[in-house]
Design an enzyme around this catalytic site. Structure first.
Site, mmCIF file in Angstrom:
data_model
loop_
_atom_site.group_PDB
_atom_site.id
_atom_site.type_symbol
_atom_site.label_atom_id
_atom_site.label_comp_id
_atom_site.label_asym_id
_atom_site.label_seq_id
_atom_site.Cartn_x
_atom_site.Cartn_y
_atom_site.Cartn_z
ATOM 1 N N ASP A 1 0.880 -1.166 0.000
ATOM 2 C CA ASP A 1 0.000 0.000 0.000
ATOM 3 C C ASP A 1 0.919 1.218 0.000
ATOM 4 O O ASP A 1 2.094 1.116 0.396
ATOM 5 C CB ASP A 1 -0.885 -0.040 1.246
ATOM 6 C CG ASP A 1 -1.720 1.217 1.399
ATOM 7 O OD1 ASP A 1 -2.352 1.627 0.413
ATOM 8 O OD2 ASP A 1 -1.723 1.789 2.503
ATOM 9 N N ASP B 1 0.172 5.104 0.941
ATOM 10 C CA ASP B 1 0.075 5.994 2.105
ATOM 11 C C ASP B 1 0.025 5.184 3.389
ATOM 12 O O ASP B 1 -0.843 4.331 3.567
ATOM 13 C CB ASP B 1 -1.195 6.847 2.010
ATOM 14 C CG ASP B 1 -1.262 7.670 0.743
ATOM 15 O OD1 ASP B 1 -1.143 8.896 0.837
ATOM 16 O OD2 ASP B 1 -1.439 7.084 -0.344
ATOM 17 N N ASP C 1 -1.767 -1.021 5.865
ATOM 18 C CA ASP C 1 -2.019 -0.550 7.226
ATOM 19 C C ASP C 1 -3.499 -0.396 7.545
ATOM 20 O O ASP C 1 -3.853 0.206 8.555
ATOM 21 C CB ASP C 1 -1.309 0.790 7.463
ATOM 22 C CG ASP C 1 -1.890 1.917 6.607
ATOM 23 O OD1 ASP C 1 -2.242 1.658 5.438
ATOM 24 O OD2 ASP C 1 -1.991 3.051 7.110
#
Length: 226
Positions: free
Chosen positions: A13, A15, A172
């Site tokens: 991922d 960001d 996250d």
């Protein structure tokens, strides 16, 4: 975990996992809030919402009871500002530069699968000098569906020339882990990212929980150095 797993590609991922974009995103949000007559927000209050997109950041900042037209106007101002300040203060998380180097030294491919729109993803990757190094870059509007749907994960595999069962996806947010699992990839939950209060990553079903980027090579090498 199955001993016949053969790792070929590490997918991230963007960001909150590969890079810390919070400073630029929050600066753009606060500029937009001020322009539209709202109070600015403290970085620590809004950081956990970054993984859910600009709309979630605006909604949390102005209040869900603010009318949709106003929210949309704030969001547009924020995104326009962000696009022209895409990498002013964005940095790699500590240890990530070294991690990417280790992945490449092991002869593995790596890439990015993000829900961030292409208009932001591509200039950001270019600014960080990552475009030529990545085997695949899949944005939120690259495919018809975004994470947690498996379609962007499968597109990443197509671009990188690998099979889903040869990949690990690191993210996250719960939708990151769900996306990886939906595509039958291994998954790692990045605890150092933008977790929200009340998030329980231990319940997401990831294959492992990673507290810092430095732990990623250890996990990888357990499958590549046998």
């Amino acid at each position: 975990m199955s001993t016949d797993f053969k790792l070929a590609c590490v997918l991230f991922d963007l960001d909150g996992t590969l890079v810390d974009t919070a400073p630029d995103l929050i600066a753009s949000l606060n500029k937009a809030l001020a322009e539209h007559g709202f109070s600015t927000v403290a970085p620590e209050a809004i950081r956990p919402f970054i993984s859910y997109g600009g709309g979630a950041m605006v909604r949390e900042s102005v209040g869900a009871d603010t009318d949709q037209e106003t929210q949309a106007a704030v969001l547009k101002t924020m995104l326009d500002c962000y696009q022209t300040n895409i990498a002013e203060h964005t940095v790699f998380f500590s240890g990530m530069v070294e991690t990417l180097g280790i992945i490449e030294a092991l002869g593995l491919k790596w890439g990015v699968v993000t829900n961030k729109r292409k208009r932001f993803t591509e200039p950001l990757m270019e600014a960080l000098q990552l475009t030529a190094r990545a085997a695949c870059i899949v944005s939120g509007d690259t495919t018809a569906n975004s994470k947690p749907h498996p379609e962007p994960m499968l597109e990443a595999c197509r671009q990188a020339g690998v099979q889903p069962q040869e990949c690990v996806f690191i993210g996250d947010a719960v939708h990151d882990i769900a996306a990886g699992k939906n595509a039958r990839m291994k998954t790692l939950a990045a605890l150092y990212g933008y977790l929200k209060p009340g998030d329980m990553p231990e319940t997401w079903g990831a294959d492992a929980l990673i507290e810092s980027p430095e732990q990623i090579p250890t996990w990888i090498e357990s499958f590549t150095c046998r």
